[in-house]
Enzyme design. Structure first.
Site, PDB file in Angstrom:
ATOM      1  CB  SER A   1      -0.967   0.338   1.115  1.00 27.83           C
ATOM      2  OG  SER A   1       0.038   0.114   2.400  1.00 27.83           O
TER       3      SER A   1
ATOM      4  CG  ASN B   1      -2.380   5.102   1.425  1.00 25.61           C
ATOM      5  OD1 ASN B   1      -3.504   4.584   1.885  1.00 25.61           O
ATOM      6  ND2 ASN B   1      -2.171   3.737   1.572  1.00 25.61           N
TER       7      ASN B   1
ATOM      8  CD  GLU C   1      -3.516   4.631  -5.176  1.00 25.31           C
ATOM      9  OE1 GLU C   1      -3.264   5.602  -5.194  1.00 25.31           O
ATOM     10  OE2 GLU C   1      -2.783   2.870  -3.951  1.00 25.31           O
TER      11      GLU C   1
ATOM     12  CG  HIS D   1      -2.862  -0.309  -2.532  1.00 28.55           C
ATOM     13  ND1 HIS D   1      -3.256   1.070  -2.779  1.00 28.55           N
ATOM     14  CD2 HIS D   1      -2.817  -0.888  -1.452  1.00 28.55           C
ATOM     15  CE1 HIS D   1      -3.210   1.462  -1.214  1.00 28.55           C
ATOM     16  NE2 HIS D   1      -3.231  -0.273  -0.319  1.00 28.55           N
TER      17      HIS D   1
END
Ligand code: T1G
Length: 692
Positions: A416, A487, A449, A437
């Site tokens: 991640s 993130n 992702e 991801h």
């Protein structure tokens, strides 16, 4: 066969006229289509040899609605109402022949036809609510007259596409035609209507179901109450409910006026503009400029997943859900057993909710094979690693996979945040290494992702996007950068949320601002849900952060009944005087004088750095387009879809406003608020992210 215009043909089969639309990709009701319908029906009605008319579409689908790209532009061509009145008031029976999807304006056109025939694979729906709209061409007045107010409420507020068989049961269609035989079946049906002298059924005149509901306001009160949480923040669901209420309580023509008035309010509003933007953004995200549609892809018929934890299990379910065999590898038997039992429990829960049969559950479980040997993945076409988030652990796994898995297979990591380029160095085939991801729970969250590393080949990228579509995900291709797109941007918000609490705000004040903005929950409630001790090491904890102090006091979140919030036995959160005391002591220890912080400052400091980071990501080409960043945040981080995503929202409030605030914060709080060069440039040029 005579051409009415570029997208409409008129032909006759004896006394039956067949009006055929052919306007790819989805026969949307664009101006040429409306003109073709208007002229085509006029011609067929005027033709003495014609006794009945069949409306049918070429291509993959019946009319899939109004042409969304025309909204907000000056109206051209025939009005949809005129087209519909022409059909409904036709002195000759009109039969709609439906395949693919009859959606929105498409179903509304079909509902002005006197009869509807469909193939079983067809689906009908009024999904305008997903665009922040309501069915604005009589759908909210005609649908309840056929399916009843309750079902109409469910259909217009969920936007569900109802399968052919159910449409027949609900009376939405009059007959099902065998697959592949729609045209001849519709013509035969038209002949039957003529032979049996069936009436010209106008849906507008069948009032039994709406009259039966008159005076039963509880239908609507209960519906609003049952869905209040789901509809929170959205305008369109409530407006749709009001239209169905009008269908029950007002005469048809008056109901149409109410529908029109409410439709115009929505279509000119910011929510629908955002949701229409998202509609096209979700379709743009699949397009990768340097990976054309004809890029060869790798057949994926066998998948391997490493790690049967929460992520590994959820990932495996995605593939079993689409009939692909998955081998899931763990290091220990008990971990494997635990992982497989969680998967079975998830499926059984879905079956309990009636969304799967137990036979489906068994079929899917049969596709998931547990293993303790990486060697069992040798023949996989795609391997997804979902082990502990540590670079050394991941590189070790990839080194082993490189020796085991057949050449040509894709080696993917579910990391991640970690550097995929570095993970790829553990193999001799970095061109097949890519990041996939997933978001937790991986079998539920729509976002994927897809992380393109420096050496990832185009066939591997194309295949990964294709697989993402196959397992029902919304994919966004992003570059290698710490935390990728989602993130990396989240870190900006989390940082400011923590700082705001140190400076004097309470966690629940920050959460309320973001909750009221439309997020499902704020950062502190989210942390309590996930667990404050993720990545926290007791032995190393020195009470240096609020989280340290909370964890040291065993306030680790919902699971311990306390975190930032206190939780009752039903896990309902309430502000905690204990946390307030911890904060006060912490500030005193740090010599911080708490200050009153406005909701406006909380919102700007949490959101503007996210937008700024998005601009940096675009500058660094770690995302192809601003709308991809919006898709990531809407589908992975709970950004309210009716605000279009952080980049779209920035465009709506004005980049100059974002820039000015960032500069003000920078002057007070330093480098963290330094505006991105792209933000400076666009604001200076009066441009938007949407113009990029
Ligand atoms: N208008 C314009 N373009 C459309 C469109 C539409 N209604 N529907 C699809 N497209 C484009 C889409 O952008 C894409 O373009 C291509 O078609 C293929 O779409 C008065 C107000 C029909 C189930 O909400 O749900 O009617 O990217 O990739 O996966 O009351 O498209 O190739 O350039 O999605 O096979 C109501 C929207 C409109 C249905 C097919 N209708 N469409 O899915 O293909 S509002 C809808 C869909 C309305 C009236 C009101 C899906 C689909 P490109 P796709 P797909």
């Amino acid at each position: 066969m005579s051409a009415i215009n570029d997208v409409t043909d008129l032909a006759n089969d004896g006394e039956i006229a067949i009006l055929t639309l052919n306007s790819p990709p989805v026969n949307a009701l664009s101006a040429p289509v409306r003109d073709g319908l208007a002229d085509g029906f006029k011609k067929a009605i005027a033709d003495a040899n014609t006794k009945a008319i069949v409306l049918i579409c070429d291509g993959k689908t019946f009319i899939a609605g109004a042409d969304i790209s025309e909204f907000g532009k000056a109206p051209k061509g025939a009005s949809l109402f005129d087209v519909q009145n022409g059909i409904e008031n036709s002195p000759k029976p009109v039969i709609a022949a439906i395949h693919g999807t009859a959606l929105g304006g498409g179903l509304e056109v079909a509902l002005t036809c006197h009869y509807r025939v469909a193939v079983p694979s067809a689906r009908c729906g009024l999904p305008e609510v997903n665009l922040g709209l309501l069915p604005g061409a009589g759908g909210t007045q005609r649908l309840p007259r056929i399916v009843g107010p309750q079902k109409a409420l469910e259909m217009v507020t969920s936007g569900q596409h109802v399968p052919g068989k159910q449409c027949l049961e609900m009376g939405l269609v009059d007959e099902l035609a065998p697959e592949g035989k729609l045209r001849e079946s519709a013509i035969a049906f038209a002949r039957k209507v003529l032979a049996e002298k069936r009436p010209l059924k106008k849906v507008r005149d069948s009032n039994e179901k709406v009259e039966a509901a008159r005076g039963h306001a509880e239908i609507f009160a209960n519906f609003r109450k049952e869905n209040a949480r789901k509809f929170r923040g959205f305008l369109a669901p409530e407006y749709n409910i009001r239209c169905i209420e009008a269908a029950v309580n007002e005469p048809f023509e008056q109901g149409l006026k109410t529908e029109r008035k409410l439709f115009l309010e929505l279509v000119t509003g910011s929510q629908s503009a955002a949701q229409r933007y998202v509609f096209f953004a979700e379709r743009q995200a699949w397009k990768i400029p340097d990976v054309p549609d004809d890029t060869p892809t790798i057949p994926v018929n066998k998948v391997g997943v490493i790690g049967a934890g929460t992520m590994g299990g959820g990932i495996a379910m995605n593939f079993a859900n689409v009939g692909l065999p998955v081998a899931i590898v763990e290091t220990k038997q008990d971990a494997l057993d635990r992982g497989l039992s969680v998967i079975r429990k998830n499926y059984e829960n879905t079956a309990k909710r009636g969304r799967l049969t137990m036979d489906d559950v068994e079929k899917r479980m049969a596709l998931i094979k547990g293993s303790l040997a990486l060697e069992d993945l040798a023949d996989s076409d795609l391997v997804i690693e979902a082990v502990f988030e540590n670079m050394d652990v991941k590189k070790d796994v990839f080194g082993k996979l490189d020796k085991i898995v057949k050449q040509g297979a894709i080696l993917a990591t579910n990391s991640s945040a970690l550097n995929i380029d570095e993970i790829a160095t553990a193999t001799k085939r970095p061109e097949v290494v890519i990041g996939l991801h997933f978001f937790s729970p991986a079998n539920v969250m729509r976002l994927l992702e897809v992380v393109r590393a420096d050496k990832t080949s185009k066939p591997v990228i194309a295949t990964s996007m294709q697989i993402a579509k196959k397992i029902g995900k919304i994919a966004a291709l992003v570059g290698v950068t710490p935390g990728f797109v989602g993130n990396r941007i989240l870190a900006q918000r989390q940082r400011e949320a923590q700082k705001l609490v140190l400076e004097g705000a309470t966690p629940w004040a920050v959460d309320k601002v973001l909750y009221d903005f439309g997020f499902p929950m704020g950062p502190f409630a989210m942390s309590d849900l996930a667990g404050l001790d993720i990545g926290w090491i007791k032995e190393k904890s020195k009470g240096e952060t609020i989280r340290d102090v909370l964890c040291e006091m065993d306030r680790r979140g919902q699971k311990t009944g306390a975190g930032y919030y206190d939780y009752d036995e039903n896990r309902n959160a309430k502000p905690s005087p204990v946390t307030e005391k911890i904060l006060a002591d912490f500030r005193a220890k740090k010599g911080i004088n708490a200050r009153t912080i406005s909701d406006e400052e909380i919102l700007e400091r949490c959101i503007y750095p996210m937008i700024n980071e998005g601009a940096k990501i675009l500058e660094e080409k770690k995302a192809i387009r601003a709308s991809d960043i919006d898709i990531v945040w809407i589908n992975g981080y709970g950004w309210p879809v009716y605000r279009g995503g952080p980049m779209f929202w920035a465009d709506t409030i004005g980049l100059d406003k974002v820039l000015a605030a960032m500069k003000t914060f920078e002057a007070k709080m330093g480098e963290a608020f330094k505006p991105a060069a792209l933000l400076e440039k666009l604001a200076a040029e009066g441009k938007r992210f949407g113009d990029l």
